[in-house]
Design a protein around this motif. Sequence first.
Motif, PDB file in Angstrom:
ATOM      1  N   LEU A  24     -48.373 -16.970   8.752  1.00  0.00           N
ATOM      2  CA  LEU A  24     -48.203 -16.699   7.425  1.00  0.00           C
ATOM      3  C   LEU A  24     -47.893 -15.364   7.014  1.00  0.00           C
ATOM      4  O   LEU A  24     -47.121 -14.947   6.050  1.00  0.00           O
ATOM      5  CB  LEU A  24     -49.089 -17.451   6.397  1.00  0.00           C
ATOM      6  N   ALA A  25     -49.045 -14.431   7.393  1.00  0.00           N
ATOM      7  CA  ALA A  25     -48.964 -13.111   7.281  1.00  0.00           C
ATOM      8  C   ALA A  25     -47.655 -12.419   7.947  1.00  0.00           C
ATOM      9  O   ALA A  25     -47.093 -11.514   6.986  1.00  0.00           O
ATOM     10  CB  ALA A  25     -50.251 -12.389   7.997  1.00  0.00           C
ATOM     11  N   LEU A  26     -47.094 -13.144   8.894  1.00  0.00           N
ATOM     12  CA  LEU A  26     -45.870 -12.567   9.549  1.00  0.00           C
ATOM     13  C   LEU A  26     -44.862 -12.797   8.691  1.00  0.00           C
ATOM     14  O   LEU A  26     -43.820 -11.954   8.152  1.00  0.00           O
ATOM     15  CB  LEU A  26     -45.728 -13.012  10.790  1.00  0.00           C
ATOM     16  N   VAL A  27     -44.610 -14.060   8.164  1.00  0.00           N
ATOM     17  CA  VAL A  27     -43.630 -14.433   7.263  1.00  0.00           C
ATOM     18  C   VAL A  27     -43.709 -13.675   6.016  1.00  0.00           C
ATOM     19  O   VAL A  27     -42.695 -13.265   5.471  1.00  0.00           O
ATOM     20  CB  VAL A  27     -43.679 -15.972   7.013  1.00  0.00           C
ATOM     21  N   LEU A  28     -44.805 -13.448   5.429  1.00  0.00           N
ATOM     22  CA  LEU A  28     -44.946 -12.722   4.198  1.00  0.00           C
ATOM     23  C   LEU A  28     -44.596 -11.047   4.370  1.00  0.00           C
ATOM     24  O   LEU A  28     -43.739 -10.481   3.500  1.00  0.00           O
ATOM     25  CB  LEU A  28     -46.375 -12.852   3.869  1.00  0.00           C
ATOM     26  N   ALA A  29     -44.822 -10.688   5.530  1.00  0.00           N
ATOM     27  CA  ALA A  29     -44.631  -9.415   5.680  1.00  0.00           C
ATOM     28  C   ALA A  29     -42.957  -9.203   5.850  1.00  0.00           C
ATOM     29  O   ALA A  29     -42.397  -8.319   5.358  1.00  0.00           O
ATOM     30  CB  ALA A  29     -45.277  -8.880   6.991  1.00  0.00           C
ATOM     31  N   GLY A  30     -42.376 -10.215   6.743  1.00  0.00           N
ATOM     32  CA  GLY A  30     -40.887 -10.147   6.838  1.00  0.00           C
ATOM     33  C   GLY A  30     -40.334 -10.261   5.527  1.00  0.00           C
ATOM     34  O   GLY A  30     -38.995  -9.664   5.316  1.00  0.00           O
ATOM     35  N   LEU A  31     -40.888 -11.145   4.577  1.00  0.00           N
ATOM     36  CA  LEU A  31     -40.019 -11.438   3.224  1.00  0.00           C
ATOM     37  C   LEU A  31     -40.245 -10.005   2.613  1.00  0.00           C
ATOM     38  O   LEU A  31     -39.186  -9.695   1.845  1.00  0.00           O
ATOM     39  CB  LEU A  31     -40.802 -12.407   2.547  1.00  0.00           C
ATOM     40  N   VAL A  32     -41.214  -9.505   2.510  1.00  0.00           N
ATOM     41  CA  VAL A  32     -41.524  -8.189   1.759  1.00  0.00           C
ATOM     42  C   VAL A  32     -40.603  -7.173   2.285  1.00  0.00           C
ATOM     43  O   VAL A  32     -39.984  -6.264   1.557  1.00  0.00           O
ATOM     44  CB  VAL A  32     -42.903  -7.728   1.728  1.00  0.00           C
ATOM     45  N   GLY A  33     -40.657  -7.128   3.457  1.00  0.00           N
ATOM     46  CA  GLY A  33     -39.496  -6.038   4.158  1.00  0.00           C
ATOM     47  C   GLY A  33     -38.112  -6.329   3.832  1.00  0.00           C
ATOM     48  O   GLY A  33     -37.466  -5.292   3.702  1.00  0.00           O
ATOM     49  N   ALA A  34     -37.702  -7.695   3.768  1.00  0.00           N
ATOM     50  CA  ALA A  34     -36.244  -7.756   3.613  1.00  0.00           C
ATOM     51  C   ALA A  34     -36.115  -7.556   2.076  1.00  0.00           C
ATOM     52  O   ALA A  34     -35.061  -6.872   1.981  1.00  0.00           O
ATOM     53  CB  ALA A  34     -35.903  -9.255   3.803  1.00  0.00           C
ATOM     54  N   LEU A  35     -37.048  -7.797   1.131  1.00  0.00           N
ATOM     55  CA  LEU A  35     -36.733  -7.529  -0.089  1.00  0.00           C
ATOM     56  C   LEU A  35     -36.615  -5.913  -0.259  1.00  0.00           C
ATOM     57  O   LEU A  35     -35.982  -5.505  -1.218  1.00  0.00           O
ATOM     58  CB  LEU A  35     -37.817  -8.353  -0.918  1.00  0.00           C
ATOM     59  N   TRP A  36     -37.760  -5.401   0.279  1.00  0.00           N
ATOM     60  CA  TRP A  36     -37.568  -3.818   0.328  1.00  0.00           C
ATOM     61  C   TRP A  36     -36.292  -3.134   0.757  1.00  0.00           C
ATOM     62  O   TRP A  36     -35.580  -2.297   0.200  1.00  0.00           O
ATOM     63  CB  TRP A  36     -38.848  -3.191   1.079  1.00  0.00           C
ATOM     64  N   TYR A  37     -35.840  -3.867   1.864  1.00  0.00           N
ATOM     65  CA  TYR A  37     -34.614  -3.334   2.483  1.00  0.00           C
ATOM     66  C   TYR A  37     -33.358  -3.437   1.458  1.00  0.00           C
ATOM     67  O   TYR A  37     -32.744  -2.433   1.459  1.00  0.00           O
ATOM     68  CB  TYR A  37     -34.391  -4.059   3.944  1.00  0.00           C
TER      69      TYR A  37
END
Length: 194
Positions: A24-37
Motif C-alpha cells: 500500500l505504501a508503494l502504491v501510494l508513493a507511485g500515485l503521489v509521484g505520478a500526480l507530481w509528474y
Amino acid sequence: MTRAWDEFAASVFDIVSPQLLFLLALVLAGLVGALWYWYPAWVPRRLPRLPHWRLPKWRLPRWRRTRKPKRVRKAKKAEAEPVFAPTVVLPDGTLLADRLAAEGRYAEAIRQRLRDVVGDLTAAGVVAPLPGTTAAEVAADAAARRPAVAGPLAGATDLFSEIWYGDRPAAAFHDERMRALTGDVRTRMRGVTP
C-alpha cells in the motif's frame, strides 16, 4: 516514546500484514509521484473567482489629484536573420550550382541558383526574407523595392516553381535558362543603386 511507537506498530500489524502495508505504501508513493509528474495537466489553469463586493472608493477632490506619467512601451524590433546566404562557392573555386549541373542534378542546380541570387539580394539589403518565406514572396518584395529586377526574378521564380512544385523533370536547357535569368538579375542589381 519508543514504547508507545512499538505498541502502535504492533496494533497496526495485528490488523494489516507488513507485506500488505508495504505494498500500500508503494502504491501510494507511485500515485503521489505520478500526480507530481503530471501536475500541470490535472490542476485547473484558473481557479473560479468568487464574487466580491467592492466598497466605494473615497476620491480626492479633482484639484488635489496628481497625474501619474503614462508608461510608454518601446516596441522591440525583431531582428530576424536572413534565411538565404550569399552565393555558395566550393573550396576548389567552383559554384555549388555549377557542380550540381555538371553532375546532372539540374533541379537542385536550379534551386541553388535561385538561393544564390536571393542571397545576393539579401546581402545587398534589397530583401530580408524570414523563415517560411516563399520564393514568390521574395520576388514580390524585391520587385517592390527594385523594380528593375522584377522581370528576370519573376521568370526565375516561375521556373523554380515549375520544376520543384510542378514535379516537372529538369533538363540542361532549364538550368541554362535559370543561369541567364539570375545573371540578368545580378546585372540589373549592379546597374541600379539603392
